[in-house]
Design an enzyme around this catalytic site. Structure first.
Site, PDB file in Angstrom:
ATOM      1  N   ARG A 177       7.552 -13.279  -6.919  1.00 23.10           N
ATOM      2  CA  ARG A 177       7.998 -13.834  -8.441  1.00 23.10           C
ATOM      3  C   ARG A 177       8.643 -14.579  -9.451  1.00 23.10           C
ATOM      4  NH1 ARG A 177       3.834 -10.478  -6.757  1.00 23.10           N
ATOM      5  NH2 ARG A 177       4.593  -8.385  -7.724  1.00 23.10           N
ATOM      6  N   GLU A 188       9.442   4.175  -2.401  1.00 19.38           N
ATOM      7  CA  GLU A 188       9.085   5.159  -1.957  1.00 19.38           C
ATOM      8  C   GLU A 188       8.211   5.633  -0.428  1.00 19.38           C
ATOM      9  OE1 GLU A 188       7.159   2.769  -4.960  1.00 19.38           O
ATOM     10  OE2 GLU A 188       8.549   2.657  -5.408  1.00 19.38           O
TER      11      GLU A 188
END
Length: 183
Positions: free
Chosen positions: A70, A107
């Protein structure tokens, strides 16, 4: 428009109203901030670009580095608006030719950003662009990659900040400009 509260430009509220929040995407518990709805509204999209161009026009930025994917939507029009080159920072094995990379932790594993060798040079003044800052890991990797080749990262620019994830703190004092904050 920045990390600190200042008088808010009325265009920012127009942009904020166009961001769609999608619950439980891509997985349960995530409130996904969808900027594609900003792109569907020509005024909101133009206002987003204009706000960044107004901020960076006189800062002698020579390169706008957009983070996949993006950052590729907002980076090129900002680069054109301020007269800078655009450099894509891509996921692994997406760029032809010789690249350099910076790895970073997620993560649930590791990832990396790559950039063409020679796309950014020592002394370039860089702006890093992405749609959103969450934990800050991707922006940190972009900063390290650009600084490794001798660029000065002037600032990071994101449309959205999720302050509860404390990504700004991971930038170690590097300035961050954001338009919309979601708590």
């Amino acid at each position: 428009m920045s990390g600190k509260k200042e008088e808010e430009d009325p265009r920012i509220n127009g942009i904020k109203t166009k961001i769609r929040v999608v619950p439980d995407f891509p997985k349960k518990g995530i409130m996904f901030q969808d900027i594609t709805t900003v792109l569907l509204d020509p005024k909101a999209f133009k206002d987003t670009i204009d706000l960044f161009v107004e901020r960076y026009r006189d800062k002698n930025i020579s390169v706008v580095a957009g983070i996949e994917a993006r950052g590729f939507l907002f980076g090129p029009p900002i680069a054109l608006g301020i007269g800078a080159k655009f450099v894509p920072l891509r996921k692994p094995k997406k760029l032809p030719g010789e690249t350099i990379f910076e790895e970073y932790e997620l993560e649930y594993g590791n990832d990396r950003l790559e950039m063409h060798v020679g796309a950014v040079e020592a002394g370039d003044r860089a702006l890093v662009v992405d749609d959103l800052i969450a934990t800050g890991g991707t922006l940190c990797a972009a900063i390290k990659l650009l600084e490794r080749v001798g660029a000065e990262v002037v600032e990071c620019a994101c449309v959205i900040e999720l302050p509860e994830l404390q990504g700004r703190q991971r930038l170690k004092g590097k300035p961050l400009c954001m338009l919309v904050e979601y708590r």
